[in-house]
Design an enzyme around this catalytic site. Structure first.
Site, mmCIF file in Angstrom:
data_model
loop_
_atom_site.group_PDB
_atom_site.id
_atom_site.type_symbol
_atom_site.label_atom_id
_atom_site.label_comp_id
_atom_site.label_asym_id
_atom_site.label_seq_id
_atom_site.Cartn_x
_atom_site.Cartn_y
_atom_site.Cartn_z
ATOM 1 N N GLY A 111 -3.094 -7.239 -15.127
ATOM 2 C CA GLY A 111 -3.852 -8.372 -14.082
ATOM 3 C C GLY A 111 -4.861 -7.356 -13.474
ATOM 4 O O GLY A 111 -5.807 -7.822 -12.763
ATOM 5 N N ASP A 155 8.944 -4.454 -17.188
ATOM 6 C CA ASP A 155 7.614 -4.137 -17.585
ATOM 7 C C ASP A 155 6.953 -2.988 -17.115
ATOM 8 O O ASP A 155 6.036 -2.593 -17.728
ATOM 9 C CB ASP A 155 6.545 -5.378 -16.797
HETATM 10 P P1 AMP Z 1 2.784 -3.136 -10.835
HETATM 11 O O1 AMP Z 1 3.794 -3.321 -9.926
HETATM 12 O O2 AMP Z 1 1.776 -2.279 -10.883
HETATM 13 O O3 AMP Z 1 3.747 -2.536 -12.064
HETATM 14 O O4 AMP Z 1 2.075 -4.636 -11.251
HETATM 15 C C1 AMP Z 1 2.938 -5.643 -11.648
HETATM 16 C C2 AMP Z 1 2.147 -6.585 -12.078
HETATM 17 O O5 AMP Z 1 1.192 -7.169 -11.063
HETATM 18 C C3 AMP Z 1 1.319 -6.441 -13.410
HETATM 19 O O6 AMP Z 1 1.121 -7.636 -14.136
HETATM 20 C C4 AMP Z 1 -0.211 -6.100 -12.606
HETATM 21 O O7 AMP Z 1 -1.204 -6.278 -13.733
HETATM 22 C C5 AMP Z 1 -0.259 -7.107 -11.484
HETATM 23 N N1 AMP Z 1 -0.919 -6.431 -10.316
HETATM 24 C C6 AMP Z 1 -0.773 -5.330 -9.457
HETATM 25 N N2 AMP Z 1 -1.857 -5.261 -8.719
HETATM 26 C C7 AMP Z 1 -2.664 -6.057 -8.940
HETATM 27 C C8 AMP Z 1 -4.156 -6.550 -8.497
HETATM 28 N N3 AMP Z 1 -4.466 -5.885 -7.473
HETATM 29 N N4 AMP Z 1 -4.610 -7.544 -9.110
HETATM 30 C C9 AMP Z 1 -4.165 -8.175 -10.083
HETATM 31 N N5 AMP Z 1 -3.165 -8.172 -10.505
HETATM 32 C C10 AMP Z 1 -2.383 -7.119 -10.164
HETATM 33 MG MG MG Z 2 3.670 -2.400 -14.153
#
Ligand code: AMP
Ligand code: MG
Length: 493
Positions: free
Chosen positions: A93, A253
């Site tokens: 994302g 993930d």
């Molecule tokens: P994470 O917690 O960093 O592993 O992210 C979990 C999901 O949320 C993943 O699909 C990321 O790409 C998405 N994500 C986290 N932060 C953002 C953001 N600021 N904008 C878009 N997608 C995000």
């Molecule tokens: Mg992640």
């Protein structure tokens, strides 16, 4: 190639071999990309030229605002169990895989930007990252690497010149991260959940070619892939526990097929030994507490097993379940062995004895009861091994149980064939002096938010040699002062 344009020897297997597993995409334009940290030794390992990259053009590339020749930037699709609940549609994302290179050791490595703008998988998020979490991932990843723990690494951190709103206005930033791949348990889950068995097979064959090439063509290769991932994850989580690391968000993930640690968000290192330690502000139930990590890793592997079932034995699901379960059931023993061997090294044992586990538990119970600092205690046991137990002893308010333990340990050591000085040398190679102490990380990140990167650079320098006493940097080896209070971490958004 345009003159002066940094050269990347890309060879993009994911883009080439896995159409349908990603969306080709490009980064957002940003006003003023500036490199704030650049990892020149890692660049050299990757076969890249630091002088070409630590430049304005490099900053534009690392911000996602400029596409280098040969790049095929893309957002990967994946799903995942987040805190136990299944999200069928996640994906990059706010990240872009810009391509892969073969490093100077012959290993294929992904180059990924994190924070480079929205993608079709942003789900309402802004696709951006801010300086604090970007530098946090840089610092902890590099620290883990120096500690010898499999991990993604940081190649560069740039600021973008944008102001991004999180809890208040923050400087926008992008991390360039290097991984032996970004294949996750969640990548398999995405296609399995949609019953796209041929896609799961294609992904599994790709993963095998990349991480377990000796299994190519093996008729049991999918079951064996599960076995290998199980082995890698058991070894990895044992390393986390041995060094006092809490990942904080062990969603499927964030669980790699390669066995590397990935996605440093609300992670932290423990000071006092405490299996119940939780730092993440969103982990209300303590699902991802320090001591629960092995169990959670096994749970995540069960999700991988489910995703692979239709490949393991397509025409006999019961048999597939049975053989996959047998692999998963090996996890506790694999983990236990890795942990026991690691603990033996930590206290100077080379041979194995029945009673070793009880000896370790006796020490950990005493440490837990008296809140002894995990890292400092093990380091000071090296001194105790050469007959100087006082500084270790001083970590206990009531030293009696520790004295009893020392005496049991000495008896156990007497059955080893080792000189005390060699013992200490060996123990000092596995028990770090320096870990990324929470208060030091926070101090450095706060300075960075005001544009002062010196504390981050200093911290990175100390953490690059975690096993060596660095007399000038004694302040980096201690636990947080009591006024630092209870440490809370936040997801790296
Ligand atoms: P994470 O917690 O960093 O592993 O992210 C979990 C999901 O949320 C993943 O699909 C990321 O790409 C998405 N994500 C986290 N932060 C953002 C953001 N600021 N904008 C878009 N997608 C995000
Ligand atoms: Mg992640």
């Amino acid at each position: 190639m345009e003159l002066g344009s940094p050269h990347f020897p890309f060879d993009n297997s994911y883009a080439r071999d896995l159409p349908g597993f990603y969306v080709a995409w490009e980064g957002a334009k940003v006003p003023e990309p500036r490199i704030v940290l650049f990892n020149a030794p890692l660049a050299r390992d990757l076969g890249l030229d630091p002088d070409e990259l630590n430049t304005l053009e490099g900053a534009e590339i690392f911000a996602g605002a400029r596409k280098p020749d040969g790049a095929s930037p893309l957002a990967q699709v994946y799903a995942g169990h987040q805190f136990g609940g299944f999200s069928p549609q996640l994906g990059d994302g706010r990240a872009l895989l810009i391509g892969e290179v073969i490093d100077t050791y012959g290993n294929r490595r992904d180059i990924q930007l994190k924070g480079s703008g929205p993608t079709p998988f942003s789900r309402g998020g802004d696709g951006k990252a801010v300086i604090g979490p970007v530098l946090r991932e840089y610092i902890i990843g590099e620290a883990m690497h120096a500690l010898g723990i499999p991990t993604t690494r940081a190649l560069a951190a740039v600021t973008t010149g944008e102001t991004i709103f999180r809890e208040g206005p923050k400087p926008g930033a992008v991390l360039t991260r290097i991984a032996s791949s970004h294949l996750r348990v969640g990548t398999f889950q995405f296609f399995a959940a949609r019953s796209e068995t041929e896609k799961v097979r294609q992904l599994a064959d790709y993963a095998i070619a990349r991480h377990d090439p000796d299994l190519i063509g093996d008729e049991n290769r999918y079951l064996k892939l599960l076995r290998r991932v199980t082995e890698r994850q058991a070894a990895l989580v044992a390393r986390w526990i041995l060094v006092g690391f809490v990942h904080g968000v062990m969603n499927t993930d964030n669980t790699t097929i390669s066995g590397e640690t990935i996605d440093y968000g609300p992670c932290a290192f423990i000071d006092a030994y405490d299996p119940a330690a939780v730092f993440s502000s969103i982990d209300h139930g303590g699902r991802y507490a320090f001591g629960r990590q092995p169990m959670i890793a096994q749970w995540n592997l069960a999700r991988l097993a489910e995703a692979l079932l239709s490949l393991i034995s397509a025409d006999d699901l019961d048999r597939a379940v049975e053989s996959a379960s047998a692999e998963l059931n090996r996890f506790p023993e694999l983990y236990r062995k890795a942990w026991l061997n690691g603990m033996r090294t930590k206290i100077g044992l080379k041979s194995e004895e029945e009673g070793d586990q009880a000896l370790f538990e006796q020490l950990l119970t005493t440490m837990h009861e008296q809140k002894a600092d995990y890292t400092i205690l093990f380091r000071r046991l090296g001194e105790a091994a050469i007959g100087e137990p006082e500084r270790a002893r001083s970590l206990f308010q009531d030293p009696e149980p520790f004295d009893a333990w020392i005496s049991d340990w000495k008896q156990r050591l007497a059955r080893e064939d080792a000189q005390p000085s060699d013992l200490k040398t060996g123990m000092d190679r596995t028990n770090p002096v320096y870990i990324p102490r929470n208060h030091k990380v926070e101090e450095a990140l706060q300075a960075a938010e005001t544009g002062n990167y010196d504390p981050v650079r200093k911290l990175l320098k100390v953490l690059a040699s975690p096993f060596e006493e660095q007399p000038k940097f004694e302040a980096y080896s201690g636990p947080a002062p009591s006024e630092f209070g209870r440490y809370r971490t936040f997801c790296g958004t």
